[in-house]
Design an enzyme around this catalytic site. Structure first.
Site, PDB file in Angstrom:
ATOM      1  N   ASP A  50       3.475   1.442   8.512  1.00 39.58           N
ATOM      2  CA  ASP A  50       5.621   1.304   9.481  1.00 39.58           C
ATOM      3  C   ASP A  50       5.404   2.955   8.580  1.00 39.58           C
ATOM      4  OD1 ASP A  50       5.290   1.878   6.457  1.00 39.58           O
ATOM      5  OD2 ASP A  50       6.790   0.361   5.850  1.00 39.58           O
ATOM      6  N   ASP A  89       1.159  -3.582   7.733  1.00 35.69           N
ATOM      7  CA  ASP A  89       2.199  -3.207   6.929  1.00 35.69           C
ATOM      8  C   ASP A  89       3.222  -4.465   6.566  1.00 35.69           C
ATOM      9  OD1 ASP A  89       1.628  -0.698   4.689  1.00 35.69           O
ATOM     10  OD2 ASP A  89       2.093   0.419   6.255  1.00 35.69           O
ATOM     11  N   GLU A 188      -0.767   6.900  -2.636  1.00 30.76           N
ATOM     12  CA  GLU A 188      -0.213   8.076  -2.558  1.00 30.76           C
ATOM     13  C   GLU A 188       0.187   9.079  -3.446  1.00 30.76           C
ATOM     14  OE1 GLU A 188       1.930   6.366   1.641  1.00 30.76           O
ATOM     15  OE2 GLU A 188       2.781   8.691   2.155  1.00 30.76           O
TER      16      GLU A 188
HETATM   17  O1  KIV Z   1       2.625   3.404   6.363  1.00 33.97           O
HETATM   18  C1  KIV Z   1       1.764   4.180   6.468  1.00 33.97           C
HETATM   19  O2  KIV Z   1       0.600   4.689   7.529  1.00 33.97           O
HETATM   20  C2  KIV Z   1       1.327   4.147   5.101  1.00 33.97           C
HETATM   21  C3  KIV Z   1      -0.492   5.109   5.102  1.00 33.97           C
HETATM   22  C4  KIV Z   1       0.090   6.575   5.750  1.00 33.97           C
HETATM   23  C5  KIV Z   1      -0.598   4.743   3.970  1.00 33.97           C
HETATM   24  O3  KIV Z   1       1.424   3.183   4.221  1.00 33.97           O
END
Ligand code: KIV
Length: 276
Positions: A50, A89, A188
């Site tokens: 996301d 996501d 993260e």
């Molecule tokens: O939204 C995203 O790109 C992520 C990654 C950075 C792990 O959650």
């Protein structure tokens, strides 16, 4: 460009789960068909993150991303890839309210995109939802440490795990996500000793972003990696190319050619058939 027409077996959720301790898991984000095509030969997992809200749509954070946006981008990434495992996501607001709502939205996301699994942010507080989903056949990747969907509550994008209390909480979160049935876990923006401890303590692979080489795999936002997104560069990003600069140089050269009449040249013209 990768040979996407090649018949290749797609990497599965069990393949990712079983890679722990065997080989580092290579992950990148992908939002579009073209990016997926270029990356697919080289990655084990592509995440339709996301983060696309910020990177592609210029939003200030990820909170405005919708389920429909995620479905459209996941479909594009599926069309552009043949080999990598595709995870998508769940956007803010699509899963937190109740396990049932999370299931409805996750099922829609997977059935309309064909992706292999979903990722949701959260630890102990999301364990019940993760268990509900995984028991009903939805593969879940967890996400602990710095959680961008909670950026307002966290007071900004700050590294996590620096105090004993934070470290304890993140470890507890990771264990709860594992116990709930997640097949892997993104960590993260978390200090190295905590990421290391989590990786040693859970049986599922950890995928780090700003969480050190102690993790079982790594992920970066592709536009950071190639120098397309330069609004800010987190310390953990390694830049492998400066594509933004190349795009700008191409646009400048094209503008010059058009303005001076150098483009189009004879070689770019369609000829006319001779008519008597
Ligand atoms: O939204 C995203 O790109 C992520 C990654 C950075 C792990 O959650």
């Amino acid at each position: 460009m990768s040979a996407v027409t090649k018949k290749t077996k797609r990497i599965t959720i069990p393949d990712i789960r079983n890679a722990k301790g065997k080989q580092p898991i290579v992950c990148l984000t992908a939002y579009t068909v073209l990016t997926a095509r270029w990356l697919d030969d080289h990655t084990d997992l592509l995440l339709v993150g996301d983060s696309l809200g910020m990177v592609i749509y210029g939003m200030e954070n990820t909170l405005g991303v919708t389920l429909d946006m995620m479905i459209a981008h996941a479909q594009a990434v599926m069309r552009g890839s043949r080999k990598s495992c595709i995870i998508v996501d769940m956007p803010f607001g699509s899963y937190e309210e109740s396990p049932k709502k999370a299931f409805r939205n996750a099922a829609r996301l997977l059935s309309q995109s064909g992706a292999s699994g979903i990722k949701i942010e959260g630890g102990v507080e999301m364990a019940e939802t993760i268990e509900y989903l995984t028991k009903r056949g939805i593969p879940v990747m967890g996400h602990v440490g710095l959680m961008p969907q909670s950026v307002q509550a966290m007071g900004g994008f700050k590294a996590q795990g620096g105090s004993d209390d934070e470290a304890r909480q993140i470890l507890e979160d990771a264990k709860a996500v594992e116990a709930a049935g997640a097949f892997s876990l993104v960590i993260e923006g978390t200090v190295e000793p905590v990421a290391r401890k989590i990786t040693q303590s859970v049986s599922i692979p950890t995928i780090g972003i700003g969480a050190s080489a102690a993790c079982d795999g790594q992920i970066l936002v592709t536009e950071d990696l190639v120098g397309l997104f330069i609004d800010f560069t987190p310390r953990f990003v390694k830049r492998y190319a400066l594509l933004g600069e190349q795009i700008e140089a191409s646009a400048k050269a094209y503008a010059e050619d058009v303005r001076t009449g150098k483009f189009p040249g004879d070689e770019h013209l369609f000829g006319m058939k001779k008519v008597d």
